[in-house]
Design an enzyme around this catalytic site. Structure first.
Site, PDB file in Angstrom:
ATOM      1  N   GLY A  15     -20.433 -31.242  25.049  1.00 44.47           N
ATOM      2  CA  GLY A  15     -21.507 -30.364  24.590  1.00 44.47           C
ATOM      3  C   GLY A  15     -21.011 -29.356  23.574  1.00 44.47           C
ATOM      4  NE  ARG A  76     -22.786 -34.842  26.945  1.00 47.53           N
ATOM      5  CZ  ARG A  76     -22.189 -33.694  27.253  1.00 47.53           C
ATOM      6  NH1 ARG A  76     -20.918 -33.712  27.626  1.00 47.53           N
ATOM      7  NH2 ARG A  76     -22.826 -32.541  27.187  1.00 47.53           N
ATOM      8  CG  ASP A 107     -14.735 -30.278  33.293  1.00 47.79           C
ATOM      9  OD1 ASP A 107     -15.525 -30.787  32.477  1.00 47.79           O
ATOM     10  OD2 ASP A 107     -15.061 -29.944  34.439  1.00 47.79           O
ATOM     11  CB  THR A 129     -17.969 -25.441  28.087  1.00 47.68           C
ATOM     12  OG1 THR A 129     -19.131 -25.553  28.917  1.00 47.68           O
ATOM     13  CG2 THR A 129     -16.876 -24.758  28.884  1.00 47.68           C
ATOM     14  CG  ASP A 131     -21.929 -25.324  31.196  1.00 48.38           C
ATOM     15  OD1 ASP A 131     -23.007 -24.849  30.787  1.00 48.38           O
ATOM     16  OD2 ASP A 131     -21.655 -26.535  31.127  1.00 48.38           O
ATOM     17  CG  ASP A 133     -18.075 -25.708  33.627  1.00 50.86           C
ATOM     18  OD1 ASP A 133     -17.495 -25.512  32.534  1.00 50.86           O
ATOM     19  OD2 ASP A 133     -18.746 -26.738  33.856  1.00 50.86           O
ATOM     20  CG  MET A 173     -29.040 -25.072  29.426  1.00 50.77           C
ATOM     21  SD  MET A 173     -28.566 -25.709  27.800  1.00 50.77           S
ATOM     22  CE  MET A 173     -27.823 -27.271  28.274  1.00 50.77           C
ATOM     23  NE  ARG A 175     -20.658 -29.459  33.667  1.00 52.37           N
ATOM     24  CZ  ARG A 175     -19.455 -29.966  33.397  1.00 52.37           C
ATOM     25  NH1 ARG A 175     -19.353 -31.183  32.886  1.00 52.37           N
ATOM     26  NH2 ARG A 175     -18.375 -29.253  33.580  1.00 52.37           N
ATOM     27  NE  ARG A 259     -25.486 -28.043  25.304  1.00 53.24           N
ATOM     28  CZ  ARG A 259     -24.401 -27.936  26.041  1.00 53.24           C
ATOM     29  NH1 ARG A 259     -23.411 -27.162  25.621  1.00 53.24           N
ATOM     30  NH2 ARG A 259     -24.281 -28.561  27.180  1.00 53.24           N
TER      31      ARG A 259
END
Length: 327
Positions: A15, A76, A107, A129, A131, A133, A173, A175, A259
């Site tokens: 992403g 992707r 990741d 990212t 996120d 995360d 968002m 994830r 994004r």
């Protein structure tokens, strides 16, 4: 050591996130300042496999620090999970003379970088990212911009929600992580924030929360939901709340709106520092590393070690959010 490496590659994978261009710019200009050629790889690992590779210079990244998204584009690539394609990626690096590779992504992108490193290609990962995360680092490029984008949207939704005495549900968002929801929820004064890291209340409990606040005199209700929380669909939840309470309820899914946009100063700064750090590591002959920001410093970890790390949201932040949301 810097004279021993003559050419490196850079790609963005997974992403997109605001600040990726600032990281690319830092990689290119730091490398060129050291006399190293830089090959840009379009569309992530997909482009690597296809040989969609071109030489970049300082002019290539001029006027890009302000831009969202990624000038290298991203994709992707499920094929890269297979050993056959991983070997092809390593072969393509060798064909183009790429001695080191900078991978900007999450990741999943780092897993690909790890495979290339095992095949002899020095790789450095940069966490990009929205996120937040990635467990090995306190910060990931794009998070601050995404939170500010979400916050701005939520504030506007809240304004009209207040005007109509509505209940508003906003899905953000993230994830499987709740950082965007938690941060934007606190910063906008949300009445309820649902994140994957904490068990979600039942629909009846959510409805009870809305009714309780209304009975206390509250004229509107704002709920922020992380996309990783299963509430049976925000639209369906909104319909049920309205049907059972009589309170007009609307659901808004912010989606990929979060994004885009010009990166904030925070994202630009971290991206610049991480991009330069990645080149420095390659010049030192290092590979299979991830650049991280921890305790105020830019550090690096082995990719294998980084991928095994886990983290959770700050429980004190969760507690504070619950305290401040009390009406």
């Amino acid at each position: 050591m810097s004279e021993q490496i003559k050419k490196i590659g850079v790609l963005t994978s997974g992403g997109d996130s605001p600040g990726m261009n600032a990281a690319i710019r830092a990689v290119v200009r730091t490398a060129r300042a050291k006399g190293i050629k830089v090959m840009g790889i379009r569309n992530g690992y997909k482009g690597l496999l296809a040989g969609d590779i071109f030489e970049m210079n300082s002019k290539s990244v001029s006027e890009t620090v302000n831009k969202g998204g990624t000038i290298l584009q991203t994709a992707r690539c499920k094929e890269f999970m297979q050993a056959e394609y991983q070997q092809r990626g390593a072969d393509m690096c060798n064909i183009f003379g790429i001695e080191g590779l900078v991978v900007i992504g999450g990741d999943g992108s780092f897993q690909g970088a790890e495979k290339l490193a095992n095949l002899g290609i020095n790789t450095i990962g940069i966490p990009g990212t929205i996120d937040l995360d990635i467990a090995c680092t306190e910060y990931t490029i794009g998070f601050d911009t995404a939170v500010n984008t979400a916050m701005d949207a939520i504030i506007k939704i809240r304004d009209t929600s207040t005007s109509h005495s509505r209940c508003s549900i906003v899905e953000v968002m993230g994830r499987h992580a709740g950082y965007i929801a938690l941060w934007s929820g606190i910063c906008t004064g949300a009445d309820l924030v649902l994140i994957p890291e904490k068990d979600a209340p039942s629909r009846n409990e959510i409805i009870e929360n809305v009714v309780t606040n209304k009975n206390k005199g509250k004229k509107h209700f704002l709920m922020v939901v992380a996309e990783g929380v299963d509430v049976g669909g925000c639209d369906d939840l909104a319909k049920e709340i309205e049907a059972k309470t009589g309170i007009e309820t609307r659901a808004t899914i912010l989606g990929h709106f979060q994004r885009g946009g010009a990166p904030t100063a925070v994202d630009r700064l971290h991206a610049a520092m991480m991009g330069s750090k990645a080149v420095d590591l390659l010049c030192e002959g290092k590979g299979k590393r991830v650049v991280c920001f921890n305790e105020g410093e830019y550090v690096d970890y082995d990719i294998n070690e980084a991928l095994k790390m886990t983290k959770d949201v700050d429980q004190y932040m969760v507690k504070v959010n619950q305290l401040l949301a009390t009406f």
